[in-house]
Design a protein around this motif. Structure first.
Motif, mmCIF file in Angstrom:
data_model
loop_
_atom_site.group_PDB
_atom_site.id
_atom_site.type_symbol
_atom_site.label_atom_id
_atom_site.label_comp_id
_atom_site.label_asym_id
_atom_site.label_seq_id
_atom_site.Cartn_x
_atom_site.Cartn_y
_atom_site.Cartn_z
ATOM 1 N N VAL A 103 5.648 -2.277 -9.807
ATOM 2 C CA VAL A 103 6.721 -3.203 -10.168
ATOM 3 C C VAL A 103 7.308 -2.858 -11.519
ATOM 4 C CG1 VAL A 103 7.354 -5.626 -10.415
ATOM 5 C CG2 VAL A 103 5.498 -4.988 -8.859
ATOM 6 N N ALA A 104 8.637 -2.796 -11.569
ATOM 7 C CA ALA A 104 9.367 -2.614 -12.821
ATOM 8 C C ALA A 104 10.277 -3.822 -13.024
ATOM 9 C CB ALA A 104 10.178 -1.322 -12.783
ATOM 10 N N GLN A 105 11.117 -3.765 -14.026
ATOM 11 C CA GLN A 105 11.943 -4.927 -14.363
ATOM 12 C C GLN A 105 12.964 -5.242 -13.281
ATOM 13 O OE1 GLN A 105 13.868 -4.605 -18.155
ATOM 14 N NE2 GLN A 105 14.944 -6.552 -17.975
ATOM 15 N N ASP A 106 13.661 -4.231 -12.775
ATOM 16 C CA ASP A 106 14.761 -4.467 -11.838
ATOM 17 C C ASP A 106 14.386 -4.219 -10.379
ATOM 18 O OD1 ASP A 106 16.530 -5.052 -13.962
ATOM 19 O OD2 ASP A 106 16.822 -2.905 -14.309
ATOM 20 N N SER A 107 13.356 -3.442 -10.133
ATOM 21 C CA SER A 107 12.988 -3.107 -8.757
ATOM 22 C C SER A 107 11.512 -2.737 -8.707
ATOM 23 C CB SER A 107 13.839 -1.937 -8.254
ATOM 24 O OG SER A 107 13.603 -0.776 -9.042
ATOM 25 N N PHE A 108 11.012 -2.496 -7.497
ATOM 26 C CA PHE A 108 9.646 -1.996 -7.361
ATOM 27 C C PHE A 108 9.575 -1.025 -6.190
ATOM 28 C CE2 PHE A 108 9.717 -5.831 -4.737
ATOM 29 C CZ PHE A 108 9.058 -5.451 -3.582
ATOM 30 N N SER A 109 8.744 -0.001 -6.366
ATOM 31 C CA SER A 109 8.483 0.960 -5.297
ATOM 32 C C SER A 109 7.282 0.483 -4.505
ATOM 33 C CB SER A 109 8.208 2.354 -5.872
ATOM 34 O OG SER A 109 9.339 2.847 -6.545
ATOM 35 N N PHE A 110 7.310 0.685 -3.201
ATOM 36 C CA PHE A 110 6.170 0.279 -2.380
ATOM 37 C C PHE A 110 5.714 1.447 -1.511
ATOM 38 C CE2 PHE A 110 9.772 -0.604 0.440
ATOM 39 C CZ PHE A 110 9.324 -0.151 1.672
ATOM 40 N N CYS A 111 4.433 1.421 -1.196
ATOM 41 C CA CYS A 111 3.837 2.436 -0.324
ATOM 42 C C CYS A 111 2.846 1.728 0.591
ATOM 43 C CB CYS A 111 3.138 3.516 -1.143
ATOM 44 S SG CYS A 111 2.212 4.710 -0.121
ATOM 45 N N LEU A 112 3.097 1.804 1.880
ATOM 46 C CA LEU A 112 2.194 1.218 2.877
ATOM 47 C C LEU A 112 1.399 2.342 3.506
ATOM 48 C CD1 LEU A 112 1.279 -1.252 4.563
ATOM 49 C CD2 LEU A 112 3.101 -0.677 6.172
ATOM 50 N N ARG A 113 0.083 2.220 3.492
ATOM 51 C CA ARG A 113 -0.745 3.260 4.068
ATOM 52 C C ARG A 113 -1.886 2.657 4.864
ATOM 53 N NH1 ARG A 113 -3.506 7.423 0.963
ATOM 54 N NH2 ARG A 113 -4.628 7.537 2.927
ATOM 55 N N SER A 114 -2.356 3.437 5.802
ATOM 56 C CA SER A 114 -3.553 3.088 6.556
ATOM 57 C C SER A 114 -4.722 3.827 5.924
ATOM 58 C CB SER A 114 -3.390 3.478 8.026
ATOM 59 O OG SER A 114 -3.284 4.890 8.148
ATOM 60 N N SER A 115 -5.850 3.819 6.560
ATOM 61 C CA SER A 115 -7.006 4.535 6.025
ATOM 62 C C SER A 115 -6.846 6.043 6.161
ATOM 63 C CB SER A 115 -8.279 4.084 6.747
ATOM 64 O OG SER A 115 -8.152 4.308 8.144
ATOM 65 N N LYS A 116 -5.844 6.485 6.921
ATOM 66 C CA LYS A 116 -5.679 7.919 7.181
ATOM 67 C C LYS A 116 -4.419 8.504 6.585
ATOM 68 C CE LYS A 116 -8.281 7.781 11.543
ATOM 69 N NZ LYS A 116 -8.238 8.062 13.003
#
Length: 337
Positions: free
Chosen positions: A11-24
């Motif tokens: 999370v940053a001030q104006d936006s946030f990067s996201f990463c969705l991962r499984s166990s693999k």
């Protein structure tokens, strides 16, 4: 926590990067604006477009102060699992790292959540009264830092400037210093009024300040840091958080470092407790006697002061644990059978 999907959010001030991962593998990546409308739209897209079960997903964030509050509150209101971790915990847990950007940081947060699921603690918002107290304590701390910067700069410059130049500098900061000092006084009053207006804060503060040399400002900082003694319930853990716990530094026969306190600590809280210890040794009593006795035995003065800080912390946690006011001459009542 049993889950198969881990969402890391940087999370940053104006936006946030996201990463969705499984166990693999990494399942999904992207960026979202840091506002309520965009976050709600993002969550709806995860559910409808990508057919994801949000209730079975762990959302993990770095602790970034106010930047993450919108996301954390939105997720909490939807009854989702939110975990907030310190940046140092994440960085040090993943081994040697090279490079850094928002996308990579989100990947690392998701990987951390996947690897250390058993260590994660679900985040819950603090009570409204405590949030207000935290804001007041933080504001007061910033005011004191601003006052110290102005004061120290003027004093240091006075050693090298002529009398006229020094007076120009001193007069130029006097008004600002008076205004800052007045705001600090107002902050102290607001902190005290807020604590007195809330039943639980008032109860806890009465117990904490019953310990000699612990004032209302130090009490407020302790209440905020411990979340009203719900997150930190042990004196030793709190001493570690405040940078009071000494740690050994040895290894085999080759490394024989001194036992020291760690610099990974909340320095503002440590400063307040240090001032409490200074106050304790300046007044007649057992702590002053303890200080002079240990120094007379050849102990380092700062080591003895740190011991006094620890004594104060253990007394604070003891009175809160037992729910009784501090007693100087406490006597154990033995039950005879």
């Amino acid at each position: 926590m049993e889950t198969k999907l881990f969402m890391g959010c940087d999370v940053a001030q104006d936006s946030f990067s996201f990463c969705l991962r499984s166990s693999k593998e990494i399942v999904l990546e992207g960026m979202v604006d840091n506002n309520t409308k965009a976050i709600q739209s993002w969550l709806s897209s995860l559910k409808r477009t990508h057919k994801l079960d949000l209730s079975a997903m762990i959302f993990c964030l770095e602790h970034t102060g106010v930047y993450g509050m919108i996301l954390m509150r939105t997720l909490h209101l939807r009854s989702m699992i939110v975990c907030v971790e310190g940046a140092a915990n994440i960085k040090l847990s993943l081994g040697l790292q090279r490079g850094k950007n928002d996308r990579v940081d989100a990947q690392r947060i998701a990987e951390y959540a996947m690897r250390y699921t058993d260590r994660l603690k679900q985040w819950t918002p603090k009570r409204e009264a405590l949030v207000k107290l935290q804001l007041l304590v933080g504001m007061r701390c910033r005011l004191i830092k601003a006052r110290n910067v102005l004061t120290s700069h003027t004093e240091e410059a006075g050693k090298f400037l002529g009398k006229q130049e020094y007076m120009i500098l001193k007069k130029g900061t006097q008004e600002s210093l008076r205004a800052i000092q007045a705001e600090i006084g107002k902050a102290d009053e607001r902190i005290e009024d807020l604590i007195k207006s809330d039943e639980n804060l008032k109860r806890l503060s009465t117990l904490v300040t019953s310990v000699d040399n612990i004032g209302m400002v130090t009490c407020a900082s302790i209440l905020v840091r411990t979340n009203e003694f719900l997150d930190i319930k042990e004196a030793k853990k709190f001493a570690c958080t405040a940078g009071l716990a000494p740690f050994e530094h040895t290894s085999g026969k080759s490394v024989r470092g001194k036992t020291r306190v760690s610099h990974r600590a909340h320095k503002d809280l440590k400063t307040l407790l240090h001032m409490c210890a200074i106050g304790a040794i300046s007044r007649k009593g057992e702590l002053q006697d303890f200080y002079h006795r240990k120094v007379g035995q050849g102990k380092n003065k700062m080591v003895v002061l740190n011991a006094i800080r620890n004594k104060l912390v253990h007394r604070i946690f003891a009175v809160v644990r037992d729910g009784v006011m501090y007693q100087k001459n406490y006597q154990y009542n033995l039950v005879m059978s």
